[in-house]
Design a protein around this motif. Structure first.
Motif, short mmCIF file in Angstrom:
data_model
loop_
_atom_site.label_atom_id
_atom_site.label_comp_id
_atom_site.label_asym_id
_atom_site.label_seq_id
_atom_site.Cartn_x
_atom_site.Cartn_y
_atom_site.Cartn_z
N GLY A 160 0.81 -1.20 0.00
CA GLY A 160 0.00 0.00 0.00
C GLY A 160 0.85 1.25 0.00
N GLY A 161 0.23 2.37 0.29
CA GLY A 161 0.94 3.65 0.29
C GLY A 161 0.95 4.27 1.67
N ALA A 162 1.84 5.24 1.84
CA ALA A 162 1.92 5.96 3.11
C ALA A 162 2.53 7.33 2.84
CB ALA A 162 2.76 5.19 4.12
N THR A 163 1.85 8.37 3.28
CA THR A 163 2.34 9.75 3.15
C THR A 163 2.39 10.36 4.56
OG1 THR A 163 1.36 9.96 0.96
CG2 THR A 163 1.98 11.99 2.09
N HIS A 164 3.57 10.77 4.96
CA HIS A 164 3.76 11.36 6.28
C HIS A 164 3.93 12.86 6.14
CE1 HIS A 164 4.17 7.41 8.19
NE2 HIS A 164 4.95 7.07 7.18
N VAL A 165 3.02 13.61 6.76
CA VAL A 165 3.02 15.07 6.70
C VAL A 165 3.11 15.61 8.12
CG1 VAL A 165 1.83 17.12 5.84
CG2 VAL A 165 1.59 14.95 4.63
N MET A 166 4.05 16.51 8.34
CA MET A 166 4.21 17.12 9.66
C MET A 166 3.56 18.51 9.69
SD MET A 166 8.15 16.21 10.70
CE MET A 166 7.98 17.24 12.16
N GLY A 167 3.27 18.98 10.89
CA GLY A 167 2.78 20.33 11.08
C GLY A 167 1.28 20.50 10.96
N LEU A 168 0.52 19.39 11.01
CA LEU A 168 -0.94 19.48 10.86
C LEU A 168 -1.68 19.27 12.18
CD1 LEU A 168 -1.45 17.48 7.54
CD2 LEU A 168 -1.27 19.95 7.83
N MET A 169 -1.05 18.64 13.13
CA MET A 169 -1.72 18.35 14.40
C MET A 169 -1.70 19.59 15.31
SD MET A 169 -2.62 15.16 14.03
CE MET A 169 -2.83 14.31 15.59
N ARG A 170 -2.58 19.61 16.29
CA ARG A 170 -2.64 20.70 17.26
C ARG A 170 -1.39 20.68 18.14
NH1 ARG A 170 -7.61 22.81 19.10
NH2 ARG A 170 -6.77 22.67 21.21
N THR A 171 -1.04 21.84 18.62
CA THR A 171 0.09 21.94 19.55
C THR A 171 -0.34 21.81 21.00
OG1 THR A 171 -0.12 24.36 19.53
CG2 THR A 171 1.44 23.37 17.96
N THR A 172 -1.63 22.06 21.28
CA THR A 172 -2.17 21.89 22.64
C THR A 172 -3.29 20.86 22.60
OG1 THR A 172 -3.71 23.73 22.28
CG2 THR A 172 -1.60 24.24 23.31
N PRO A 173 -3.39 20.02 23.61
CA PRO A 173 -4.41 18.96 23.59
C PRO A 173 -5.81 19.52 23.75
CG PRO A 173 -3.30 18.98 25.71
CD PRO A 173 -2.56 19.96 24.83
N ARG A 174 -6.78 18.78 23.21
CA ARG A 174 -8.18 19.13 23.37
C ARG A 174 -8.67 18.72 24.75
NH1 ARG A 174 -11.15 20.16 18.77
NH2 ARG A 174 -9.95 20.11 16.83
N ILE A 175 -9.67 19.43 25.25
CA ILE A 175 -10.30 19.06 26.52
C ILE A 175 -11.31 17.95 26.23
CG2 ILE A 175 -11.72 19.85 28.42
CD1 ILE A 175 -10.60 22.64 27.98
N PRO A 176 -11.17 16.78 26.83
CA PRO A 176 -12.11 15.68 26.54
C PRO A 176 -13.52 16.02 26.99
CG PRO A 176 -10.71 15.14 28.41
CD PRO A 176 -10.16 16.41 27.84
N ARG A 177 -14.50 15.65 26.15
CA ARG A 177 -15.90 15.89 26.49
C ARG A 177 -16.36 15.00 27.63
NH1 ARG A 177 -18.78 16.34 20.47
NH2 ARG A 177 -17.56 18.14 19.74
#
Length: 297
Positions: A101-118
């Protein structure tokens, strides 16, 4: 009576004329039925879906269609790459393999601070805490891009001239993996698939090219099926996008596979209806047009 006020006797006549004109345009399209040429195309597309499931996973056949698999996986990963760059990410690596299969790794898209869980009683995973709309869009771009390319190929398969145009694009698309292929099976498959593509161009004014284009269209459109089944049967190195969605947003992997399969089925149905409605030509008309577009004899 002032000139800017319409009498009641005039208004119904105007509205009736407008409605009758609208229905006059829509009714002939609604009553149109597929001809034999189009019916055979729809039947062939359904049979090809079953054939691809078998060929994608059987050891010998999966090597025979390695070039088409490289094309399909390449379109999928290119979609990830394009949207990832548009979202401001940085591409780290990209892998295109017919079996893993394929795999593309991209950096810089995730949040820098975690979300508050509901739900404070359910601890989210690391990925679920830091996901962002850009990351989801980049991940969804793979199946979406494959479905768009598949839609266009299936749509063009309803016309010989349109299939010839697609064949030119496919010809160069099959040559791109040569730059990255590292096994003789890949080279042999590319040569065979290119030879078949060229050979079909010279037969019956390119009529058989429709089925080549249709086969590749179905393969691209339903990529989620091959991606998911490949992971379940062969435990491939690169996980499917369904597993990535499960890791990022929750839900089981099989649930995401069902969601994307339903989406692809709707796109497939839309491509069939579009092909039937747009290419309303008889067999003689299509053959006449094909004989004058890049003729081979």
């Amino acid at each position: 009576m002032p000139p800017d006020i319409l009498s009641p006797s005039v208004m119904p006549t105007t509205l009736n004329f407008s409605h009758s004109l609208t229905f006059h345009i829509l009714i002939p399209r609604a009553d149109s039925h597929p001809n034999t040429f189009q019916t055979n195309t729809v039947i062939a597309a359904c049979v090809m879906f079953i054939a691809i499931i078998i060929a994608w996973n059987l050891p010998i056949l999966r090597d025979f269609i390695a070039a088409l698999k490289l094309f399909t996986v390449g379109v999928h990963e290119l979609s990830h790459l394009t949207v990832g760059l548009l979202c401001g990410g940085q591409v780290v690596s990209i892998c295109i393999d017919p079996n893993d299969g394929g795999a593309t790794h991209v950096m810089g898209l995730m949040r820098t601070t975690p979300r508050i869980p509901r739900n404070p009683y359910v601890m989210p995973t690391f990925a679920q805490s830091f996901w962002s709309p850009s990351a989801v869009a980049t991940l969804a771009a793979g199946y979406t891009g494959s479905s768009i390319v598949g839609f266009l190929l299936v749509f063009c398969a309803f016309d010989i001239v349109a299939s010839k145009i697609c064949a030119l694009v496919i010809h160069f698309g099959l040559l791109v993996p040569v730059l990255r292929a590292d096994h003789w099976i890949a080279y042999a498959s590319i040569i065979v698939c290119e030879g078949i593509l060229i050979g079909l161009w010279f037969g019956d004014h390119g009529n058989a090219l429709r089925f080549y284009v249709l086969f590749l269209g179905v393969m691209n459109l339903f990529y989620v099926v091959w991606d998911y089944v490949d992971e379940r049967l062969f435990d491939k190195r690169n996980t499917s996008d369904c597993a990535q969605f499960s890791e990022l947003l929750g839900w089981p992997t099989s649930s995401w596979a069902i969601v994307w399969f339903v989406y692809d089925s709707l796109v497939f149905t839309s491509a069939i209806f579009a092909g039937i409605m747009v290419f309303r030509r008889s067999d003689d008309q299509m053959y006449s047009e094909a004989s004058h577009f890049l003729p081979t004899r």
